[in-house]
Design a protein around this motif. Structure first.
Motif, PDB file in Angstrom:
ATOM      1  N   THR A  79      75.892  79.702  12.663  1.00  0.00           N
ATOM      2  CA  THR A  79      77.087  80.246  13.303  1.00  0.00           C
ATOM      3  C   THR A  79      78.338  79.895  12.502  1.00  0.00           C
ATOM      4  N   ALA A  82      78.394  81.938   9.346  1.00  0.00           N
ATOM      5  CA  ALA A  82      78.738  83.326   9.669  1.00  0.00           C
ATOM      6  C   ALA A  82      80.246  83.449   9.929  1.00  0.00           C
ATOM      7  N   LEU A  83      80.815  82.458  10.626  1.00  0.00           N
ATOM      8  CA  LEU A  83      82.252  82.492  10.934  1.00  0.00           C
ATOM      9  C   LEU A  83      83.083  82.437   9.653  1.00  0.00           C
ATOM     10  N   ALA A  86      82.653  85.712   7.884  1.00  0.00           N
ATOM     11  CA  ALA A  86      83.148  86.886   8.611  1.00  0.00           C
ATOM     12  C   ALA A  86      84.671  86.916   8.712  1.00  0.00           C
ATOM     13  N   TYR A 181      72.874  88.416  11.828  1.00  0.00           N
ATOM     14  CA  TYR A 181      73.864  88.398  12.909  1.00  0.00           C
ATOM     15  C   TYR A 181      75.322  88.482  12.447  1.00  0.00           C
ATOM     16  N   LEU A 182      75.548  88.582  11.136  1.00  0.00           N
ATOM     17  CA  LEU A 182      76.929  88.629  10.631  1.00  0.00           C
ATOM     18  C   LEU A 182      77.789  89.721  11.293  1.00  0.00           C
ATOM     19  N   MET A 185      79.575  88.774  14.346  1.00  0.00           N
ATOM     20  CA  MET A 185      80.720  87.896  14.162  1.00  0.00           C
ATOM     21  C   MET A 185      81.918  88.719  13.681  1.00  0.00           C
ATOM     22  N   LEU A 189      85.813  89.479  15.762  1.00  0.00           N
ATOM     23  CA  LEU A 189      86.950  88.932  15.013  1.00  0.00           C
ATOM     24  C   LEU A 189      87.913  90.057  14.635  1.00  0.00           C
ATOM     25  N   ILE A 227      87.138  84.606  17.980  1.00  0.00           N
ATOM     26  CA  ILE A 227      86.296  83.564  17.396  1.00  0.00           C
ATOM     27  C   ILE A 227      85.260  83.113  18.424  1.00  0.00           C
ATOM     28  N   GLY A 230      82.638  85.811  18.965  1.00  0.00           N
ATOM     29  CA  GLY A 230      81.769  85.880  17.798  1.00  0.00           C
ATOM     30  C   GLY A 230      80.763  84.743  17.798  1.00  0.00           C
ATOM     31  N   ILE A 231      81.241  83.548  18.120  1.00  0.00           N
ATOM     32  CA  ILE A 231      80.350  82.384  18.152  1.00  0.00           C
ATOM     33  C   ILE A 231      79.245  82.603  19.192  1.00  0.00           C
ATOM     34  N   VAL A 234      76.626  85.172  18.063  1.00  0.00           N
ATOM     35  CA  VAL A 234      75.730  84.736  16.998  1.00  0.00           C
ATOM     36  C   VAL A 234      74.883  83.555  17.474  1.00  0.00           C
TER      37      VAL A 234
END
Lengths: 302, 362
Positions: A79, A82-83, A86, A181-182, A185, A189, A227, A230-231, A234
């Motif tokens: 995660t 990815a954050l 992303a 899973y990108l 995220m 965002l 954020i 998104g978290i 994912v």
């Protein structure tokens, strides 16, 4: 034109298909699983519902708890990665020209056009010992060895190219989760950055802040709802994944999802699998409550 | 004269093919309250954004206090801006918003506290310091934006349509407030507005813009009484415009001909005006004949077509026999006033040639 909005019957009719669908094919089956989690195996297929808590006791066995913490760790690492990947992507799409924006968004969702199983298999082709990452590295190694030969330094790079073991370990699982899973995220965002009033960023610069400071003191705090979403989007599926760890992971990359899958299939222990599923579901509820709390706080800010 | 605090020197800004700002040169003196006035799309906001550093000119230079700022980024300019939307940070308290610009400079501790207190007192928000912006009214949010910019002690404060989001009563109150603040802090204010009354009542000098060009730069009284362009005359206040034939020009005067007025001598707005229209403000025309006629006044017969009553004054719309429409404003000076003439009644309109001005149409 307005009158239909005031009629409660319209809302009922509009929502009925979805509510019925969720009830019949989600809530009721989920209820079955919940009931099964309190049952005992009475034969190859028969399950007696005895309202025992034994399955939950088994589910928190140290062996499974270890798997659970590993899942937690791998999901968390994925995660965060990815954050980090992303955020700049979402930022770039937000500030892209109106002509480029739909194309970039399409590129983000393009992987959804392909089945996840196929995409994950494709990753095997990329990462395996004779996959194209290793192939490219080998080309580089050969070029390097050739270039160093005149200096008598060819030995520096080793006798021969040793392919890297990129597959069947935790890193490959993290890589797979981030890859799959990108988009989940990037999209939330992007949605929250898009809503951001540009003049707030200009105001920050105008007051003497650097681009860097503006990013961390204005952009990021105001993107918190995105954020958090998104978290969630994912982390929650990453916690339950079994396909990615099954295909890309090694013997020590088994996640809680794999264990649950095995209870329902190979081990034929539905009650234990059901209990584990529900423990995972309760964790998800906790996360959703946290998100609701965040949203409430953000609404307080206007 | 001291060198100007802001010097805009032949600035052009193009977006694609169109020039949003076209060869504009303006000098603004220290401590002036300067207004950029024009209809939407005239380039006034683009010009302001170039002063702030959010846009870079294609041609020309911008000097602030003698330093070339044309290509300096916004965070390194000695100017601050009050945004149209106020752009108050929604995730920070009033106090944190006001302190932001100083914290960026590395100012903290006692000095930060003192200057934040000072800035909050200046805009009378001492009791709101812990509030979040969504707990404030529009007027209060604007004060936060003002305090946040003024605390930086900029050489120039830029205001982008500062009053457009406020309702009428609050707007009038803030007009006075802004003028008071400007006197108090002694900082040059440059304000963008499309509201001519706002510009006239607040600014020392006004630049009227249209289609990216500056048409006239003058103090409010000169703009109103001596517009050089038909556009300026019509944009600022209300005006009667008459197409005339210019017979001859002679220094500050022109000999003109008009079917209603005959051949008369009127003032020319500028030495380069050789054709154009004659303009007359509605309040300069006379409908009441209680006062004795003035020497040289031209009297026209007309029919009253319509009356617009505003309380303090009325606008009377009349039409002359040749079809020319005129509007005359008259103050309702006392309560015993007989009131406006009835629609459809005959009347006479008095025009004095001294109140007419020949302006260019370019």
């Amino acid at each position: 034109m307005q009158s239909w909005r005031e009629s409660p019957g319209v809302v009922v009719v509009l929502l009925a298909p979805a509510v019925l669908w969720l009830l019949l094919f989600f809530l009721i089956p989920l209820g079955f699983i919940w009931v099964i989690s309190f049952g005992e195996r009475a034969g190859p297929v028969a399950i007696d519902i005895t309202w025992t808590l034994a399955n939950y006791r088994d589910a928190i066995d140290p062996l499974y708890l270890g798997l659970f913490t590993r899942s937690l760790r791998i999901a968390a690492i994925s995660t965060v990665i990815a954050l980090v990947i992303a955020f700049p992507v979402a930022f770039a799409i937000t500030f892209a020209s109106p002509r480029l924006k739909p194309i970039l968004l399409l590129l983000v969702i393009l992987p959804f056009f392909t089945n996840m199983l196929i995409r994950t298999y494709a990753m095997i082709a990329v990462l395996r010992r004779n996959g194209y990452v290793n192939f490219s590295l080998e080309q580089l190694w050969e070029a390097g060895a050739f270039a160093l030969q005149p200096f008598g330094l060819a030995g520096m790079l080793g006798e021969r190219f040793v392919p890297l073991d990129l597959l069947y370990n935790n890193t490959a699982v993290v890589f797979g989760i981030v890859y799959v899973y990108l988009p989940f995220m990037v999209l939330p965002l992007y949605a929250s950055l898009e809503r951001l009033d540009r003049s707030l960023l200009e105001a920050s610069l105008d007051l003497g802040a650097s681009q860097f400071r503006t990013f961390f003191f204005v952009t990021v705090p105001l993107a918190v709802p995105g954020i958090v979403s998104g978290i969630m989007l994912v982390f929650i599926p990453a916690m339950g994944t079994f396909l990615i760890s099954d295909l890309l992971g090694g013997p020590s990359s088994q996640l809680i999802g794999n264990v649950i899958e095995r209870q329902f299939k190979a081990a034929n222990n539905w009650p234990l699998g059901a209990a584990m599923s529900f423990l995972l579901l309760y964790l998800t509820f906790v996360l959703l409550v946290l998100r609701a709390w965040f949203e409430k706080r953000d609404r307080g800010r206007g | 004269m001291r060198p100007p605090i802001v010097s805009i020197d032949g600035v052009t800004k193009r977006f694609g093919e169109t020039a949003a700002v076209d060869q504009v040169s303006i000098d603004i003196q220290a401590n002036e309250f300067f207004a950029l006035l024009g209809p939407s799309g005239c380039g006034k906001t683009t010009l302001l954004r170039m002063l702030a550093g959010f846009e870079t000119p294609n041609e020309g230079r911008i000097l602030i206090d003698g330093d070339d700022m044309t290509r300096v980024p916004p965070n390194r300019r000695p100017v601050n801006m009050v945004f149209q939307s106020y752009a108050v940070f929604p995730h920070m308290t009033v106090e944190a918003n006001v302190a932001y610009g100083l914290k960026v400079e590395g100012i903290g501790g006692a000095e930060l506290r003192r200057r934040v207190d000072e800035a909050l007192a200046m805009v009378r928000l001492e009791n709101f310091r812990a509030r979040k912006p969504d707990q404030l009214s529009g007027g209060q949010r604007q004060r936060v934006a003002l305090a946040r910019a003024l605390i930086k002690r900029p050489k120039v404060l830029l205001l982008d349509e500062p009053l457009s989001a406020l309702d009428k009563k609050l707007r009038e109150q803030m007009q006075l407030e802004l003028v008071r603040l400007q006197h108090e802090v002694g900082i040059t204010f440059v304000m963008v507005t499309h509201d001519q009354e706002e510009a006239l009542s607040m600014a020392n000098r006004i630049a009227v813009m249209d289609h990216g060009r500056v048409l006239q730069i003058a103090d409010p009284r000169t703009l109103y009484e001596h517009p050089t362009h038909r556009f300026v005359a019509e944009f600022i206040g209300t005006v009667n415009s008459l197409d005339v034939e210019v017979r001859s020009v002679d220094g500050p005067h022109a000999r003109i001909r008009h079917p209603l007025l005959g051949e008369i001598t009127v003032e020319r707005a500028a030495p380069d005006v050789e054709r154009g229209v004659v303009v007359a403000r509605p309040e300069k025309l006379r409908l009441d004949f209680s006062a004795p006629p003035v020497d040289g006044e031209i009297l026209l017969d007309a029919v009253v077509e319509q009356i617009a009553y505003y309380g303090d004054l009325s606008f009377v719309f009349v039409r002359c026999p040749d079809g020319t429409a005129l509007q005359i404003s008259r103050y309702n000076v006392n309560r015993q006033d007989k009131g406006d003439p009835a629609a459809g009644s005959l009347c006479r309109v008095g025009i004095h040639p001294d109140d007419l001005l020949l302006v260019g149409t370019g």
